[in-house]
Design a protein around this motif. Structure first.
Motif, PDB file in Angstrom:
ATOM      1  N   TYR A   1    -123.879  20.680  -9.763  1.00  0.00           N
ATOM      2  CA  TYR A   1    -122.575  21.905 -10.421  1.00  0.00           C
ATOM      3  C   TYR A   1    -121.338  21.702 -10.411  1.00  0.00           C
ATOM      4  O   TYR A   1    -120.570  22.712 -11.020  1.00  0.00           O
TER       5      TYR A   1
ATOM      6  N   MET B   1    -118.342  22.878 -13.048  1.00  0.00           N
ATOM      7  CA  MET B   1    -117.893  23.841 -13.736  1.00  0.00           C
ATOM      8  C   MET B   1    -116.044  23.692 -13.905  1.00  0.00           C
ATOM      9  O   MET B   1    -115.660  22.186 -14.294  1.00  0.00           O
TER      10      MET B   1
ATOM     11  N   LEU C   1    -109.833  25.723 -13.288  1.00  0.00           N
ATOM     12  CA  LEU C   1    -109.262  26.050 -11.913  1.00  0.00           C
ATOM     13  C   LEU C   1    -108.982  25.472 -11.103  1.00  0.00           C
ATOM     14  O   LEU C   1    -107.818  26.273 -10.574  1.00  0.00           O
TER      15      LEU C   1
ATOM     16  N   PRO D   1    -116.422  29.388  -2.275  1.00  0.00           N
ATOM     17  CA  PRO D   1    -116.707  30.579  -2.921  1.00  0.00           C
ATOM     18  C   PRO D   1    -117.768  30.650  -4.781  1.00  0.00           C
ATOM     19  O   PRO D   1    -118.606  30.928  -4.949  1.00  0.00           O
ATOM     20  N   ASP D   2    -117.478  30.022  -5.835  1.00  0.00           N
ATOM     21  CA  ASP D   2    -118.455  29.596  -6.851  1.00  0.00           C
ATOM     22  C   ASP D   2    -119.513  28.555  -6.866  1.00  0.00           C
ATOM     23  O   ASP D   2    -120.853  29.160  -7.351  1.00  0.00           O
ATOM     24  N   ALA D   3    -119.349  28.186  -5.673  1.00  0.00           N
ATOM     25  CA  ALA D   3    -120.663  27.305  -5.685  1.00  0.00           C
ATOM     26  C   ALA D   3    -122.130  27.287  -4.509  1.00  0.00           C
ATOM     27  O   ALA D   3    -123.094  27.058  -3.906  1.00  0.00           O
TER      28      ALA D   3
ATOM     29  N   GLN E   1    -129.164  30.525 -10.588  1.00  0.00           N
ATOM     30  CA  GLN E   1    -127.684  30.709 -11.272  1.00  0.00           C
ATOM     31  C   GLN E   1    -127.530  28.777 -11.131  1.00  0.00           C
ATOM     32  O   GLN E   1    -127.053  28.618 -12.527  1.00  0.00           O
ATOM     33  N   SER E   2    -127.964  28.819 -10.327  1.00  0.00           N
ATOM     34  CA  SER E   2    -127.744  27.308 -10.521  1.00  0.00           C
ATOM     35  C   SER E   2    -128.121  26.047 -11.529  1.00  0.00           C
ATOM     36  O   SER E   2    -127.899  25.271 -11.986  1.00  0.00           O
TER      37      SER E   2
ATOM     38  N   LYS F   1    -126.450  26.715 -14.768  1.00  0.00           N
ATOM     39  CA  LYS F   1    -124.537  26.025 -14.959  1.00  0.00           C
ATOM     40  C   LYS F   1    -125.492  24.573 -15.025  1.00  0.00           C
ATOM     41  O   LYS F   1    -124.518  23.384 -15.451  1.00  0.00           O
TER      42      LYS F   1
END
Length: 324
Positions: free
Chosen positions: A191, A195, A199, A220-222, A319-320, A323
């Motif tokens: 994951y 990303m 960022l 927070p995004d994870a 979602q995971s 990505k």
């Protein structure tokens, strides 16, 4: 019909194909649901059968004289409510500690370069492949004579015995070596690798350090994948018998209570049915009924948690998966 003739029968063939696909999908889903639910339904049926139903060959799935006596007996033998509370506390704490450690390790593998990086990640993959039973002897010796570079032996005069202690299992979990921790590291690493690095670079330009970037930007995004891993850790820890048997025997965890329910029932039967004398065993069907009852009671908290958390779980997995 005019449109069907104009398309040389294409619309009719398409509609027939959709009908057959729909019927096939319904049959397939019904079969999968039946395969999943049938063992639970069978165990529930056994758990509410009376003695007459258990030995009646005409009774297959629906008992004639349903009773909840097995549940009352299982609550008494398993110390059910105490075991549930202890298991919830220990399982939640251990799962939280494991995910915190695995998240840090996974982020390190995904974003930093260090000596022998590929070798150490190969060791992580090895922990996924190799069953923990193979290293049982090594774990036993390491935690029976626990020491850190000889310092504990130097200070105390002898190493620590961390077997059958919560501290020993917390040490194992805090070092990302607990139950299935290699899988969580792999999932989280994949994951973080996907990303955008922009960022982090933007955060560094704004003056954030690496730790602050990890906490305020990456974590927070994870959250979706972290929730997925935490739920996996909680469920697997709840039903684990290997590490619980090595470190948590005196905590009467639910997994250990379910595993020993048959023996406890045999002892109870001997003490009550024959006055504590002799070696008379209860009928096998009765033992299976009480074990089915204990298993259902043991997994009931997991089912309840899933009913409340299924929306978050499905969203996090979805979602995971996109990505990863």
């Amino acid at each position: 019909m005019a449109r069907n003739r104009a398309t040389d029968g294409y619309l009719f063939k398409r509609d027939i194909g959709r009908v057959f696909v729909g019927i096939f999908t319904v049959i397939l889903l019904f079969g999968l649901c039946f395969v999943i639910l049938q063992p639970l339904l069978h165990q529930f049926s056994n758990s509410i059968m009376s003695q007459d139903d258990l030995f009646d060959r005409t009774v297959i799935a629906i008992p004639r004289y349903p009773t909840f006596a097995n549940y009352r007996l299982a609550v008494e033998l398993m110390d059910y409510w105490g075991s549930v509370l202890r298991s919830l506390g220990v399982t939640f704490g251990v799962a939280l500690l494991q995910i915190a450690a695995c998240t840090l390790v996974a982020y390190g593998f995904a974003r930093f370069d260090f000596p022998l990086k590929r070798f150490w990640f190969a060791c992580v993959i090895l922990t996924i492949i190799v069953p923990p039973h193979i290293i049982r002897s090594a774990l036993f010796l390491n935690f029976r004579f626990f020491d850190v570079f000889g310092m504990i032996n130097l200070i105390r005069g002898d190493p620590l015995n961390l077997l059958d202690t919560l501290q020993g299992y917390l040490v194992l979990s805090a070092t990302a070596m607990g139950l299935r921790n290699g899988l969580y590291i792999f999932m989280l690493r994949q994951y973080f690798r996907n990303m955008p690095k922009e960022l982090e670079e933007s955060a560094w330009v704004d003056g954030c350090g690496k730790l602050r970037t990890f906490i305020q930007i990456m974590l927070p995004d994870a959250v979706p994948i972290i929730i997925s891993c935490f739920l996996f850790a909680f469920v697997w820890q709840w039903t684990d018998g290997f590490y619980s048997g090595m470190f948590l025997r005196h905590f009467n965890m639910m997994s250990l209570q379910m595993g020993s329910l048959g023996d406890m029932f045999i002892t109870h039967y001997r003490m009550t049915a024959v006055g504590g004398e002799g070696m008379l065993n209860p009928p096998l069907a009765t033992i299976e009924a009480i074990i089915s009852t204990g298993v259902l009671m043991g997994i009931a908290p997991i089912i309840i948690i899933y009913l409340f958390a299924q929306r978050f779980f499905v969203e996090s997995v979805g979602q995971s998966g996109i990505k990863m």
